[in-house]
Design a protein around this motif. Structure first.
Motif, PDB file in Angstrom:
ATOM      1  N   ALA A  74     -18.357  56.171  23.651  1.00  0.00           N
ATOM      2  CA  ALA A  74     -18.424  54.714  23.543  1.00  0.00           C
ATOM      3  C   ALA A  74     -17.069  54.087  23.840  1.00  0.00           C
ATOM      4  CB  ALA A  74     -18.910  54.314  22.153  1.00  0.00           C
ATOM      5  N   ARG A  75     -16.005  54.716  23.374  1.00  0.00           N
ATOM      6  CA  ARG A  75     -14.660  54.201  23.655  1.00  0.00           C
ATOM      7  C   ARG A  75     -14.359  54.204  25.149  1.00  0.00           C
ATOM      8  NH1 ARG A  75     -11.075  58.084  24.859  1.00  0.00           N
ATOM      9  NH2 ARG A  75     -11.460  59.102  22.877  1.00  0.00           N
ATOM     10  N   VAL A  76     -14.760  55.262  25.853  1.00  0.00           N
ATOM     11  CA  VAL A  76     -14.547  55.320  27.300  1.00  0.00           C
ATOM     12  C   VAL A  76     -15.309  54.197  27.992  1.00  0.00           C
ATOM     13  CG1 VAL A  76     -15.031  56.669  29.384  1.00  0.00           C
ATOM     14  CG2 VAL A  76     -13.989  57.765  27.413  1.00  0.00           C
ATOM     15  N   VAL A  77     -16.558  53.974  27.602  1.00  0.00           N
ATOM     16  CA  VAL A  77     -17.353  52.904  28.216  1.00  0.00           C
ATOM     17  C   VAL A  77     -16.725  51.547  27.930  1.00  0.00           C
ATOM     18  CG1 VAL A  77     -19.599  51.759  28.239  1.00  0.00           C
ATOM     19  CG2 VAL A  77     -19.474  54.255  28.190  1.00  0.00           C
ATOM     20  N   ALA A  78     -16.213  51.352  26.715  1.00  0.00           N
ATOM     21  CA  ALA A  78     -15.574  50.078  26.370  1.00  0.00           C
ATOM     22  C   ALA A  78     -14.343  49.828  27.231  1.00  0.00           C
ATOM     23  CB  ALA A  78     -15.202  50.071  24.889  1.00  0.00           C
ATOM     24  N   LEU A  79     -13.506  50.837  27.384  1.00  0.00           N
ATOM     25  CA  LEU A  79     -12.286  50.679  28.178  1.00  0.00           C
ATOM     26  C   LEU A  79     -12.603  50.552  29.669  1.00  0.00           C
ATOM     27  CD1 LEU A  79      -9.963  53.252  26.371  1.00  0.00           C
ATOM     28  CD2 LEU A  79      -9.897  50.765  26.182  1.00  0.00           C
ATOM     29  N   MET A  80     -13.583  51.317  30.134  1.00  0.00           N
ATOM     30  CA  MET A  80     -14.010  51.219  31.525  1.00  0.00           C
ATOM     31  C   MET A  80     -14.548  49.820  31.811  1.00  0.00           C
ATOM     32  SD  MET A  80     -16.979  53.464  33.424  1.00  0.00           S
ATOM     33  CE  MET A  80     -16.070  54.993  33.369  1.00  0.00           C
ATOM     34  N   GLY A  81     -15.355  49.316  30.899  1.00  0.00           N
ATOM     35  CA  GLY A  81     -15.904  47.978  31.073  1.00  0.00           C
ATOM     36  C   GLY A  81     -14.825  46.914  31.124  1.00  0.00           C
ATOM     37  N   ALA A  82     -13.802  47.066  30.282  1.00  0.00           N
ATOM     38  CA  ALA A  82     -12.700  46.110  30.293  1.00  0.00           C
ATOM     39  C   ALA A  82     -11.985  46.120  31.636  1.00  0.00           C
ATOM     40  CB  ALA A  82     -11.717  46.432  29.165  1.00  0.00           C
ATOM     41  N   GLN A  83     -11.776  47.308  32.179  1.00  0.00           N
ATOM     42  CA  GLN A  83     -11.094  47.414  33.477  1.00  0.00           C
ATOM     43  C   GLN A  83     -11.926  46.792  34.590  1.00  0.00           C
ATOM     44  OE1 GLN A  83      -9.559  51.299  34.436  1.00  0.00           O
ATOM     45  NE2 GLN A  83      -9.543  50.879  36.628  1.00  0.00           N
ATOM     46  N   LEU A  84     -13.238  46.946  34.507  1.00  0.00           N
ATOM     47  CA  LEU A  84     -14.123  46.458  35.565  1.00  0.00           C
ATOM     48  C   LEU A  84     -14.582  45.017  35.352  1.00  0.00           C
ATOM     49  CD1 LEU A  84     -16.343  49.634  35.990  1.00  0.00           C
ATOM     50  CD2 LEU A  84     -14.471  48.892  37.455  1.00  0.00           C
ATOM     51  N   GLY A  85     -14.254  44.453  34.196  1.00  0.00           N
ATOM     52  CA  GLY A  85     -14.672  43.086  33.924  1.00  0.00           C
ATOM     53  C   GLY A  85     -16.123  42.966  33.518  1.00  0.00           C
ATOM     54  N   CYS A  86     -16.676  44.026  32.906  1.00  0.00           N
ATOM     55  CA  CYS A  86     -18.072  44.029  32.475  1.00  0.00           C
ATOM     56  C   CYS A  86     -18.194  43.632  31.002  1.00  0.00           C
ATOM     57  CB  CYS A  86     -18.682  45.423  32.640  1.00  0.00           C
ATOM     58  SG  CYS A  86     -18.708  46.060  34.326  1.00  0.00           S
ATOM     59  N   GLU A  87     -19.319  43.038  30.651  1.00  0.00           N
ATOM     60  CA  GLU A  87     -19.660  42.865  29.242  1.00  0.00           C
ATOM     61  C   GLU A  87     -20.173  44.213  28.741  1.00  0.00           C
ATOM     62  OE1 GLU A  87     -23.318  40.736  27.001  1.00  0.00           O
ATOM     63  OE2 GLU A  87     -22.023  39.374  28.150  1.00  0.00           O
ATOM     64  N   VAL A  88     -19.715  44.637  27.567  1.00  0.00           N
ATOM     65  CA  VAL A  88     -20.080  45.956  27.049  1.00  0.00           C
ATOM     66  C   VAL A  88     -20.720  45.814  25.672  1.00  0.00           C
ATOM     67  CG1 VAL A  88     -19.228  48.215  26.318  1.00  0.00           C
ATOM     68  CG2 VAL A  88     -18.240  47.100  28.329  1.00  0.00           C
ATOM     69  N   HIS A  89     -21.848  46.503  25.504  1.00  0.00           N
ATOM     70  CA  HIS A  89     -22.519  46.569  24.206  1.00  0.00           C
ATOM     71  C   HIS A  89     -22.573  48.038  23.771  1.00  0.00           C
ATOM     72  CE1 HIS A  89     -23.992  42.396  23.897  1.00  0.00           C
ATOM     73  NE2 HIS A  89     -24.027  42.461  25.219  1.00  0.00           N
ATOM     74  N   LEU A  90     -22.086  48.307  22.575  1.00  0.00           N
ATOM     75  CA  LEU A  90     -22.089  49.651  22.016  1.00  0.00           C
ATOM     76  C   LEU A  90     -23.044  49.683  20.827  1.00  0.00           C
ATOM     77  CD1 LEU A  90     -18.227  50.254  21.965  1.00  0.00           C
ATOM     78  CD2 LEU A  90     -19.837  50.780  23.815  1.00  0.00           C
ATOM     79  N   VAL A  91     -24.104  50.487  20.940  1.00  0.00           N
ATOM     80  CA  VAL A  91     -25.073  50.635  19.863  1.00  0.00           C
ATOM     81  C   VAL A  91     -24.713  51.909  19.112  1.00  0.00           C
ATOM     82  CG1 VAL A  91     -27.514  50.820  19.274  1.00  0.00           C
ATOM     83  CG2 VAL A  91     -26.804  49.467  21.272  1.00  0.00           C
ATOM     84  N   LEU A  92     -24.210  51.740  17.894  1.00  0.00           N
ATOM     85  CA  LEU A  92     -23.581  52.843  17.176  1.00  0.00           C
ATOM     86  C   LEU A  92     -24.317  53.154  15.885  1.00  0.00           C
ATOM     87  CD1 LEU A  92     -19.935  51.499  17.602  1.00  0.00           C
ATOM     88  CD2 LEU A  92     -21.102  53.181  19.052  1.00  0.00           C
ATOM     89  N   HIS A  93     -24.505  54.444  15.627  1.00  0.00           N
ATOM     90  CA  HIS A  93     -25.125  54.839  14.359  1.00  0.00           C
ATOM     91  C   HIS A  93     -24.054  55.388  13.425  1.00  0.00           C
ATOM     92  CE1 HIS A  93     -25.026  59.204  15.295  1.00  0.00           C
ATOM     93  NE2 HIS A  93     -25.210  58.803  16.536  1.00  0.00           N
ATOM     94  N   GLY A  94     -24.219  55.097  12.154  1.00  0.00           N
ATOM     95  CA  GLY A  94     -23.207  55.461  11.169  1.00  0.00           C
ATOM     96  C   GLY A  94     -22.599  54.209  10.556  1.00  0.00           C
ATOM     97  N   ASP A  95     -21.737  54.408   9.589  1.00  0.00           N
ATOM     98  CA  ASP A  95     -21.145  53.288   8.880  1.00  0.00           C
ATOM     99  C   ASP A  95     -20.064  52.608   9.705  1.00  0.00           C
ATOM    100  OD1 ASP A  95     -22.717  53.836   6.663  1.00  0.00           O
ATOM    101  OD2 ASP A  95     -21.230  55.222   5.816  1.00  0.00           O
ATOM    102  N   LYS A  96     -20.051  51.293   9.631  1.00  0.00           N
ATOM    103  CA  LYS A  96     -18.997  50.533  10.278  1.00  0.00           C
ATOM    104  C   LYS A  96     -17.670  50.842   9.593  1.00  0.00           C
ATOM    105  CE  LYS A  96     -17.679  45.814  11.548  1.00  0.00           C
ATOM    106  NZ  LYS A  96     -18.079  44.382  11.525  1.00  0.00           N
ATOM    107  N   PRO A  97     -16.643  51.235  10.362  1.00  0.00           N
ATOM    108  CA  PRO A  97     -15.361  51.594   9.744  1.00  0.00           C
ATOM    109  C   PRO A  97     -14.772  50.434   8.950  1.00  0.00           C
ATOM    110  CG  PRO A  97     -15.443  52.284  12.035  1.00  0.00           C
ATOM    111  CD  PRO A  97     -16.634  51.411  11.816  1.00  0.00           C
ATOM    112  N   ALA A  98     -14.182  50.774   7.805  1.00  0.00           N
ATOM    113  CA  ALA A  98     -13.579  49.747   6.954  1.00  0.00           C
ATOM    114  C   ALA A  98     -12.321  49.173   7.592  1.00  0.00           C
ATOM    115  CB  ALA A  98     -13.257  50.335   5.589  1.00  0.00           C
ATOM    116  N   LEU A  99     -11.616  50.009   8.346  1.00  0.00           N
ATOM    117  CA  LEU A  99     -10.382  49.571   8.989  1.00  0.00           C
ATOM    118  C   LEU A  99     -10.608  49.400  10.481  1.00  0.00           C
ATOM    119  CD1 LEU A  99      -7.754  51.886   7.217  1.00  0.00           C
ATOM    120  CD2 LEU A  99      -8.224  49.479   6.747  1.00  0.00           C
TER     121      LEU A  99
END
Length: 301
Positions: free
Chosen positions: A73-98
């Motif tokens: 997911a981190r790679v897709v987020a960074l790749m999307g930023a470089q390409l100017g894409c909107e990125v949605h990450l569907v994540l399972h597990g607890d949202k990190p506190a920090l």
């Protein structure tokens, strides 16, 4: 079009471990591919987006899924930023506190939208996000979790040709199965007799093999699929003091960074296969380092 280039990752001999373990041990450092700190996820995602861009229209929205601290997911987020894409990450597990630790820091810094859901809601959430974007007239690419797609398999099939000679064994961390399927396909394509062994980081044997088989041609010889699930240490992102101690010993010997989720388990499994004689003395072995190091910054050790 996707203009990103992939460079062949370094390959070199691990001198101390070769002497200590009695094999000719080499390491393929995909963790050093110079894009997005992504290891094997870089090869896979670039191949997926290149295929999606063949028609000449750059994707406007990228959607993928993974765990709460997913390297993919981190790679897709960074790749999307470089390409100017909107990125949605569907994540399972607890949202990190920090928000300043681990992969979550990069999700947020890259401007990706994060959707934390229960596992059974991953599919429906992806469908909802894709439909909303398509209704807005935007081009969408849904990337399977972990880059688990035929394009990712092809990327690793091609990567095998970066090795200057055929080793006796290739050993690596095996998660969703795409990397292992690609390495198997690449070895088969080159006509090598190299044995490819995937050390499972999460899945039990039967399911892991089934996912690999899905990505290979129907004619592929199933007896060549070696998927070992005895080194999971309790499952994904689980570890033990024994694993921590082993990783630290390898770091002291060779200065090789290993993590507790992926590559540490794979290297532990490799040592065990050597000790048991399953990998005979003197064999040429390539340990394919698939990355995953940023997981360490989000784990409680």
């Amino acid at each position: 079009m996707i203009s990103t280039s992939i460079y062949a990752s370094p390959l070199y001999r691990l001198e101390k471990l070769s002497r200590r373990w009695g094999v000719d041990l080499w390491i393929k450092r995909d963790d050093l591919i110079p894009l997005w700190l992504g290891g094997n996820k870089v090869r896979k995602n670039v191949a997926i987006l290149d295929a999606a861009s063949k028609g000449g229209r750059k994707p406007e929205v990228l959607i993928t899924n993974g765990g709460a601290e997913s390297n993919h997911a981190r790679v897709v987020a960074l790749m999307g930023a470089q390409l100017g894409c909107e990125v949605h990450l569907v994540l399972h597990g607890d949202k990190p506190a920090l928000s300043t630790r681990g992969n979550s820091f990069f999700y947020r810094s890259a401007g990706a939208a994060t959707h934390y859901v229960d596992s059974e809601q991953i599919g429906p959430t992806i469908v909802r996000l894709e439909r909303a974007s398509l209704q807005d007239g935007r081009s969408v690419v849904v990337i399977p979790g972990g880059g688990h797609a035929v394009e990712g398999v092809e990327a690793y099939s091609n990567a095998v040709a970066e090795l200057p000679t055929a080793p006796d064994y290739i050993v690596h961390a095996s998660g969703t199965g795409g990397t292992q399927a690609g390495l198997l396909a690449g070895v088969e394509k080159l006509g090598w007799s190299t044995s490819v062994t995937g050390i499972s980081v999460a899945r039990a044997g039967q399911r892991g093999r089934e996912e690999i088989i899905k990505l290979l041609p129907c004619s592929f010889p199933l007896d060549k699929i070696h998927f070992r699930d005895g080194y999971r240490f309790g499952g994904y992102e689980r570890h033990s003091p024994e694993l921590v101690s082993f990783i630290q010993s390898v770091i002291r010997d060779e200065g090789i960074p290993l993590d507790l989720t992926y590559t540490g388990k794979a290297m532990f499994g490799l040592r065990d296969l050597v000790r048991s004689g399953e990998i005979p003395p003197g064999s040429m072995v390539v340990f394919w380092h698939t990355g995953g190091l940023l997981n360490l910054t989000s784990m409680n050790l």
